[in-house]
Design a protein around this motif. Structure first.
Motif, PDB file in Angstrom:
ATOM      1  N   GLY A  37       0.819  -1.210   0.000  1.00 50.43           N
ATOM      2  CA  GLY A  37       0.000   0.000   0.000  1.00 50.43           C
ATOM      3  C   GLY A  37       0.849   1.254   0.000  1.00 50.43           C
ATOM      4  N   PHE A  38       1.908   1.231   0.771  1.00 48.84           N
ATOM      5  CA  PHE A  38       2.824   2.370   0.869  1.00 48.84           C
ATOM      6  C   PHE A  38       3.481   2.662  -0.476  1.00 48.84           C
ATOM      7  CE2 PHE A  38       7.025   4.157   1.811  1.00 48.84           C
ATOM      8  CZ  PHE A  38       6.684   5.214   2.637  1.00 48.84           C
ATOM      9  N   VAL A  39       4.056   1.642  -1.104  1.00 50.03           N
ATOM     10  CA  VAL A  39       4.751   1.804  -2.382  1.00 50.03           C
ATOM     11  C   VAL A  39       3.773   2.196  -3.480  1.00 50.03           C
ATOM     12  CG1 VAL A  39       6.031   0.586  -4.188  1.00 50.03           C
ATOM     13  CG2 VAL A  39       6.646   0.272  -1.797  1.00 50.03           C
ATOM     14  N   THR A  40       2.642   1.524  -3.542  1.00 49.73           N
ATOM     15  CA  THR A  40       1.661   1.795  -4.596  1.00 49.73           C
ATOM     16  C   THR A  40       1.168   3.232  -4.536  1.00 49.73           C
ATOM     17  OG1 THR A  40       0.964  -0.518  -4.575  1.00 49.73           O
ATOM     18  CG2 THR A  40      -0.541   1.062  -5.576  1.00 49.73           C
ATOM     19  N   ALA A  41       0.740   3.661  -3.367  1.00 51.25           N
ATOM     20  CA  ALA A  41       0.216   5.027  -3.237  1.00 51.25           C
ATOM     21  C   ALA A  41       1.307   6.068  -3.466  1.00 51.25           C
ATOM     22  CB  ALA A  41      -0.413   5.220  -1.855  1.00 51.25           C
ATOM     23  N   SER A  42       2.497   5.827  -2.933  1.00 50.30           N
ATOM     24  CA  SER A  42       3.592   6.782  -3.114  1.00 50.30           C
ATOM     25  C   SER A  42       3.914   6.984  -4.587  1.00 50.30           C
ATOM     26  CB  SER A  42       4.854   6.310  -2.393  1.00 50.30           C
ATOM     27  OG  SER A  42       4.638   6.235  -1.016  1.00 50.30           O
ATOM     28  N   LEU A  43       4.034   5.885  -5.316  1.00 45.93           N
ATOM     29  CA  LEU A  43       4.396   5.989  -6.730  1.00 45.93           C
ATOM     30  C   LEU A  43       3.272   6.589  -7.562  1.00 45.93           C
ATOM     31  CD1 LEU A  43       6.385   2.697  -7.295  1.00 45.93           C
ATOM     32  CD2 LEU A  43       7.267   5.020  -7.257  1.00 45.93           C
ATOM     33  N   ILE A  44       2.042   6.165  -7.338  1.00 48.97           N
ATOM     34  CA  ILE A  44       0.931   6.694  -8.136  1.00 48.97           C
ATOM     35  C   ILE A  44       0.811   8.205  -7.954  1.00 48.97           C
ATOM     36  CG2 ILE A  44      -1.593   6.761  -8.275  1.00 48.97           C
ATOM     37  CD1 ILE A  44      -1.593   3.747  -8.019  1.00 48.97           C
ATOM     38  N   VAL A  45       0.967   8.675  -6.743  1.00 47.63           N
ATOM     39  CA  VAL A  45       0.787  10.100  -6.472  1.00 47.63           C
ATOM     40  C   VAL A  45       2.007  10.922  -6.878  1.00 47.63           C
ATOM     41  CG1 VAL A  45       0.437  11.775  -4.623  1.00 47.63           C
ATOM     42  CG2 VAL A  45      -0.900   9.693  -4.652  1.00 47.63           C
ATOM     43  N   CYS A  46       3.204  10.394  -6.711  1.00 42.59           N
ATOM     44  CA  CYS A  46       4.409  11.205  -6.915  1.00 42.59           C
ATOM     45  C   CYS A  46       4.922  11.264  -8.345  1.00 42.59           C
ATOM     46  CB  CYS A  46       5.535  10.691  -6.015  1.00 42.59           C
ATOM     47  SG  CYS A  46       5.268  11.031  -4.274  1.00 42.59           S
ATOM     48  N   VAL A  47       4.636  10.289  -9.185  1.00 40.77           N
ATOM     49  CA  VAL A  47       5.301  10.262 -10.486  1.00 40.77           C
ATOM     50  C   VAL A  47       4.590  11.058 -11.577  1.00 40.77           C
ATOM     51  CG1 VAL A  47       6.471   8.081 -10.050  1.00 40.77           C
ATOM     52  CG2 VAL A  47       4.251   8.071 -11.204  1.00 40.77           C
ATOM     53  N   GLY A  48       3.461  11.632 -11.306  1.00 43.15           N
ATOM     54  CA  GLY A  48       2.737  12.378 -12.330  1.00 43.15           C
ATOM     55  C   GLY A  48       3.268  13.786 -12.555  1.00 43.15           C
ATOM     56  N   LYS A  70      -4.801  18.646  -7.754  1.00 45.32           N
ATOM     57  CA  LYS A  70      -4.089  17.373  -7.601  1.00 45.32           C
ATOM     58  C   LYS A  70      -4.449  16.716  -6.274  1.00 45.32           C
ATOM     59  CE  LYS A  70       0.608  15.466  -7.509  1.00 45.32           C
ATOM     60  NZ  LYS A  70       0.134  14.304  -6.823  1.00 45.32           N
ATOM     61  N   ALA A  71      -4.562  17.509  -5.228  1.00 44.30           N
ATOM     62  CA  ALA A  71      -4.919  16.971  -3.911  1.00 44.30           C
ATOM     63  C   ALA A  71      -6.306  16.326  -3.938  1.00 44.30           C
ATOM     64  CB  ALA A  71      -4.865  18.070  -2.863  1.00 44.30           C
ATOM     65  N   LEU A  72      -7.234  16.940  -4.650  1.00 39.31           N
ATOM     66  CA  LEU A  72      -8.583  16.377  -4.757  1.00 39.31           C
ATOM     67  C   LEU A  72      -8.545  15.043  -5.502  1.00 39.31           C
ATOM     68  CD1 LEU A  72     -11.627  16.762  -4.320  1.00 39.31           C
ATOM     69  CD2 LEU A  72     -11.688  17.903  -6.540  1.00 39.31           C
ATOM     70  N   ILE A  73      -7.837  15.012  -6.632  1.00 41.84           N
ATOM     71  CA  ILE A  73      -7.723  13.776  -7.414  1.00 41.84           C
ATOM     72  C   ILE A  73      -7.018  12.698  -6.594  1.00 41.84           C
ATOM     73  CG2 ILE A  73      -6.644  12.741  -9.444  1.00 41.84           C
ATOM     74  CD1 ILE A  73      -7.007  15.543 -10.788  1.00 41.84           C
ATOM     75  N   ASP A  74      -5.895  13.057  -5.979  1.00 38.00           N
ATOM     76  CA  ASP A  74      -5.133  12.089  -5.187  1.00 38.00           C
ATOM     77  C   ASP A  74      -5.927  11.589  -3.994  1.00 38.00           C
ATOM     78  OD1 ASP A  74      -3.048  12.386  -6.947  1.00 38.00           O
ATOM     79  OD2 ASP A  74      -1.885  13.717  -5.653  1.00 38.00           O
ATOM     80  N   GLY A  75      -6.710  12.461  -3.402  1.00 38.19           N
ATOM     81  CA  GLY A  75      -7.539  12.052  -2.265  1.00 38.19           C
ATOM     82  C   GLY A  75      -8.531  10.969  -2.651  1.00 38.19           C
ATOM     83  N   ILE A  76      -9.171  11.146  -3.792  1.00 37.54           N
ATOM     84  CA  ILE A  76     -10.134  10.148  -4.269  1.00 37.54           C
ATOM     85  C   ILE A  76      -9.425   8.838  -4.591  1.00 37.54           C
ATOM     86  CG2 ILE A  76     -11.735   9.597  -6.153  1.00 37.54           C
ATOM     87  CD1 ILE A  76     -12.375  12.662  -6.191  1.00 37.54           C
ATOM     88  N   VAL A  77      -8.290   8.931  -5.299  1.00 41.67           N
ATOM     89  CA  VAL A  77      -7.530   7.730  -5.646  1.00 41.67           C
ATOM     90  C   VAL A  77      -7.070   7.001  -4.381  1.00 41.67           C
ATOM     91  CG1 VAL A  77      -5.352   6.939  -6.680  1.00 41.67           C
ATOM     92  CG2 VAL A  77      -6.796   8.551  -7.908  1.00 41.67           C
ATOM     93  N   CYS A  78      -6.593   7.747  -3.398  1.00 39.56           N
ATOM     94  CA  CYS A  78      -6.084   7.118  -2.169  1.00 39.56           C
ATOM     95  C   CYS A  78      -7.194   6.486  -1.336  1.00 39.56           C
ATOM     96  CB  CYS A  78      -5.289   8.130  -1.352  1.00 39.56           C
ATOM     97  SG  CYS A  78      -3.665   8.456  -2.077  1.00 39.56           S
ATOM     98  N   ILE A  79      -8.386   7.056  -1.366  1.00 36.72           N
ATOM     99  CA  ILE A  79      -9.504   6.436  -0.649  1.00 36.72           C
ATOM    100  C   ILE A  79      -9.823   5.079  -1.264  1.00 36.72           C
ATOM    101  CG2 ILE A  79     -12.008   6.602  -0.270  1.00 36.72           C
ATOM    102  CD1 ILE A  79     -11.564   9.630   0.173  1.00 36.72           C
ATOM    103  N   VAL A  80      -9.833   5.027  -2.603  1.00 41.50           N
ATOM    104  CA  VAL A  80     -10.090   3.763  -3.285  1.00 41.50           C
ATOM    105  C   VAL A  80      -8.966   2.757  -2.989  1.00 41.50           C
ATOM    106  CG1 VAL A  80     -10.322   2.680  -5.554  1.00 41.50           C
ATOM    107  CG2 VAL A  80     -11.479   4.841  -5.086  1.00 41.50           C
ATOM    108  N   LEU A  81      -7.708   3.227  -3.066  1.00 44.35           N
ATOM    109  CA  LEU A  81      -6.573   2.345  -2.776  1.00 44.35           C
ATOM    110  C   LEU A  81      -6.604   1.846  -1.328  1.00 44.35           C
ATOM    111  CD1 LEU A  81      -3.552   4.072  -4.568  1.00 44.35           C
ATOM    112  CD2 LEU A  81      -4.588   1.879  -5.128  1.00 44.35           C
ATOM    113  N   ALA A  82      -6.940   2.735  -0.415  1.00 51.11           N
ATOM    114  CA  ALA A  82      -6.944   2.358   1.007  1.00 51.11           C
ATOM    115  C   ALA A  82      -7.998   1.302   1.305  1.00 51.11           C
ATOM    116  CB  ALA A  82      -7.170   3.587   1.875  1.00 51.11           C
TER     117      ALA A  82
END
Length: 162
Positions: A37-48, A70-82
Motif C-alpha cells: 500500500g505504501f509503495v503503490t500510493a507513493s508511486l501513483i501520487v508522486c510520479v505524475g 491534484k490533492a482532490l484527485i489524489d484524495g479520491i484515488v487514495c480512498i479507493v486504494l486504502a
C-alpha cells in the motif's frame, strides 16, 4: 541500476514489515501488505506531471491551484486504494508531503533544469512506472517497481550533460 544497487524495493519492504508489526494488532485483515500500500500510493501520487508542475507553480508564482486540484484527485484515488491496500496508503502521505514540499521549496533552483522536454521525459518515465505498478496489482508480473523509482529523476540529470 541505482535502485538495484541500493535495493530500494527491499528497504521499503523491510520498512513496511516493521510498520506491519507495529500495527498488526490494529489491522483487521492480515493479508494486506502495508509495504504494498505504501509503495503503490507513493508511486501513483508522486510520479505524475501535475505534482511537478503544481509544485513549481506553488513555489515560484505562489499559485496553488494545480496542487489543490491534484490533492482532490489524489484524495479520491487514495480512498479507493486504502479500501483494498489498507493503512500503508495513509502512511505514504509523509513521502508525498516530503516530495512535493521539496519541489516547492527548491523550485527556483530546479526551474532552469526543467525544460519542456525534461518534463515530458519525467512524465513518460512516470507513466511507465504506473504501468508496471498496475501489472503488479493485477498479479500479472512481480516487478520491483521501487527499484525503478530513481529513473524518474534521470531526465534531470541527463539534461545537465546535454
Amino acid at each position: 541500476l541505482i535502485g538495484e544497487l541500493f535495493d530500494l524495493n527491499q528497504k521499503i519492504t523491510v520498512f513496511g514489515n516493521r510498520l506491519e508489526l507495529k500495527f498488526a494488532s490494529k489491522s483487521k485483515n492480515s493479508s494486506i501488505s502495508i509495504a504494498q500500500g505504501f509503495v503503490t500510493a507513493s508511486l501513483i501520487v508522486c510520479v505524475g506531471a501535475m505534482g511537478i508542475v503544481g509544485s513549481l507553480q506553488s513555489g515560484l508564482a505562489n499559485d496553488h491551484s494545480t496542487l489543490f486540484a491534484k490533492a482532490l484527485i489524489d484524495g479520491i484515488v487514495c480512498i479507493v486504494l486504502a479500501s483494498t491496500l489498507g493503512i500503508g496508503v495513509a502512511l505514504s502521505g509523509f513521502v508525498i508531503i516530503l516530495y512535493e514540499g521539496s519541489l516547492t521549496l527548491f523550485a527556483s533552483v530546479l526551474v532552469p533544469l526543467l525544460t519542456d522536454s525534461v518534463i515530458n521525459d519525467l512524465t513518460t518515465v512516470g507513466s511507465l512506472l504506473i504501468i508496471a505498478l498496475s501489472l503488479n496489482l493485477l498479479k500479472v508480473t512481480d516487478i520491483k517497481v521501487m527499484n525503478f523509482a530513481p529513473a524518474v529523476f534521470m531526465p534531470i540529470i541527463f539534461s545537465l550533460f546535454m
